[in-house]
Design a protein around this motif. Structure first.
Motif, PDB file in Angstrom:
ATOM      1  N   SER A 116       0.870  -1.175   0.000  1.00 31.94           N
ATOM      2  CA  SER A 116       0.000   0.000   0.000  1.00 31.94           C
ATOM      3  C   SER A 116       0.905   1.222   0.000  1.00 31.94           C
ATOM      4  N   ASP A 117       0.452   2.305  -0.621  1.00 33.90           N
ATOM      5  CA  ASP A 117       1.265   3.511  -0.815  1.00 33.90           C
ATOM      6  C   ASP A 117       0.339   4.705  -0.578  1.00 33.90           C
ATOM      7  N   ALA A 118       0.777   5.651   0.264  1.00 37.31           N
ATOM      8  CA  ALA A 118      -0.072   6.813   0.549  1.00 37.31           C
ATOM      9  C   ALA A 118       0.783   7.989   0.997  1.00 37.31           C
ATOM     10  N   LEU A 155      -5.132   1.003  -7.579  1.00 42.34           N
ATOM     11  CA  LEU A 155      -4.406   2.154  -8.128  1.00 42.34           C
ATOM     12  C   LEU A 155      -3.906   3.063  -7.008  1.00 42.34           C
ATOM     13  N   ALA A 156      -2.661   3.519  -7.121  1.00 47.34           N
ATOM     14  CA  ALA A 156      -2.137   4.555  -6.222  1.00 47.34           C
ATOM     15  C   ALA A 156      -2.297   5.885  -6.963  1.00 47.34           C
ATOM     16  N   ILE A 157      -3.273   6.657  -6.501  1.00 43.05           N
ATOM     17  CA  ILE A 157      -3.612   7.920  -7.165  1.00 43.05           C
ATOM     18  C   ILE A 157      -3.013   9.040  -6.332  1.00 43.05           C
ATOM     19  N   GLU A 158      -2.166   9.882  -6.971  1.00 39.72           N
ATOM     20  CA  GLU A 158      -1.355  10.789  -6.165  1.00 39.72           C
ATOM     21  C   GLU A 158      -1.090  12.147  -6.805  1.00 39.72           C
ATOM     22  N   PRO A 159      -2.068  13.064  -6.727  1.00 41.97           N
ATOM     23  CA  PRO A 159      -1.788  14.411  -7.218  1.00 41.97           C
ATOM     24  C   PRO A 159      -0.602  15.059  -6.497  1.00 41.97           C
ATOM     25  N   GLY A 185       0.943   8.791 -10.802  1.00 46.72           N
ATOM     26  CA  GLY A 185       0.463   7.680  -9.996  1.00 46.72           C
ATOM     27  C   GLY A 185       0.634   6.373 -10.755  1.00 46.72           C
ATOM     28  N   HIS A 186       0.172   5.268 -10.150  1.00 44.42           N
ATOM     29  CA  HIS A 186       0.537   3.951 -10.684  1.00 44.42           C
ATOM     30  C   HIS A 186      -0.369   2.852 -10.137  1.00 44.42           C
ATOM     31  N   GLY A 187      -0.431   1.750 -10.868  1.00 45.13           N
ATOM     32  CA  GLY A 187      -1.022   0.548 -10.313  1.00 45.13           C
ATOM     33  C   GLY A 187      -0.155   0.037  -9.176  1.00 45.13           C
ATOM     34  N   TYR A 240      -0.848  14.403  -2.167  1.00 48.03           N
ATOM     35  CA  TYR A 240      -1.844  13.616  -1.442  1.00 48.03           C
ATOM     36  C   TYR A 240      -2.060  12.325  -2.211  1.00 48.03           C
ATOM     37  N   GLU A 241      -2.002  11.214  -1.525  1.00 46.12           N
ATOM     38  CA  GLU A 241      -2.054   9.916  -2.208  1.00 46.12           C
ATOM     39  C   GLU A 241      -2.780   8.881  -1.363  1.00 46.12           C
ATOM     40  N   ASN A 242      -3.543   8.037  -2.049  1.00 43.04           N
ATOM     41  CA  ASN A 242      -4.084   6.832  -1.410  1.00 43.04           C
ATOM     42  C   ASN A 242      -4.066   5.681  -2.399  1.00 43.04           C
TER      43      ASN A 242
HETATM   44 CO    CO Z   1       2.973   6.236  -5.224  1.00 43.04          CO
END
Ligand code: CO
Ligand code: MF3
Length: 252
Positions: A106-108, A200-204, A169-171, A233-235
């Motif tokens: 997990s990435d945030a 998906l790791a979505i990260e503006p 961001g990335h899968g 910011y990412e989740n």
């Molecule tokens: Co990331």
């Protein structure tokens, strides 16, 4: 390699990884105070990750020397923790972390103020965060990937902010970085179709000024070219038939 759809068992493991990471970031954000070194932030974060029986995924990744990326003010991402970098009142600091739980990642990331911050800084942090929520409205089976990108881009640009283009961001799954890449700036094409079970790791990553960034001599830290403040910011998000399930956001 195609974009993978996770099984029920894999999703359960990613839920647990995300639940732990969300808690770690909540707790770490509360520890941020003027006078603290960025090294101390890393040390606290790494201890929290290990206390949950997880492995910090960033440590040693591509040679990165720490567990938490700690990026201050004009540093966008990948700041390297240092004993000589002391947080001071009015700074903003981005904390980016990854955990591995039973082989699943997990990435945030969160950006927070140190002590009292300016109105401009708190607006940047809030708009960057809200742009994530605008984007994930499209993390739904049947939508297309770049609907997420375009929603993030439009929301930030409506405030005159620069959306970073050099980083995306990335899968995510058994690997920290899987397909697809997820840009945060406007795309011409609609991108791949989304299916339930994609993670998906979505990260503006957003600057108060221009979107251009450069890398410091440490080969990691990305800073804005115009030295404007930046937020991240990412989740980790699960795509479902009904919309997004945010895996790395803990209740507080
Ligand atoms: Co990331
Ligand atoms: N969250 C970042 C990313 O998605 C940080 C990883 S860089 C690392 O790429 F080297 F620190 F792992």
């Amino acid at each position: 390699m195609a974009v993978s759809v996770k099984s029920h068992r894999e999703i359960e493991l990613m839920r647990e990884a995300g639940r732990i990471l969300g808690k770690v970031l909540n707790d770490l954000c509360k520890e941020i105070k003027p006078g603290m070194s960025t090294w101390r932030v890393n040390q606290l974060g790494e201890d929290m990750i290990r206390s949950f029986g997880c492995v910090p995924s960033f440590l040693g990744y591509g040679g990165y020397p720490a567990s938490i990326c700690v990026s201050v003010n004009d540093e966008v991402v990948h700041g390297i923790p240092s004993k000589s970098r002391i947080l001071k009142n009015g700074d903003i600091v981005s904390l980016d972390a990854g955990v591995i739980y039973k082989g699943y990642q997990s990435d945030a990331a969160r950006t927070v103020g140190v002590g009292e911050i300016s109105k401009e800084a708190s607006q940047l942090i809030e708009v960057t965060r809200q742009s994530f929520f605008e984007g994930i409205k499209f993390a739904k089976e049947g939508c297309h990937l770049h609907e997420i990108s375009n929603a993030i881009a439009d929301y930030n640009e409506s405030y005159g902010y620069g959306v970073i283009r050099d980083l995306v961001g990335h899968g995510i799954g058994t690997q920290l970085h899987e397909e697809p890449q997820i840009p945060n700036f406007r795309q011409e094409r609609r991108g791949i179709r989304l299916y339930e079970g994609m993670t998906l790791a979505i990260e503006p990553m957003v600057a108060a000024g221009g979107w251009q960034v450069r890398c410091l001599d440490d080969d990691w830290t990305m800073v804005t070219v115009d030295h404007s403040l930046a937020a991240h910011y990412e989740n980790t998000v699960l795509v479902t038939k009904n919309g997004p399930e945010i895996l790395s956001l803990a209740e507080d």
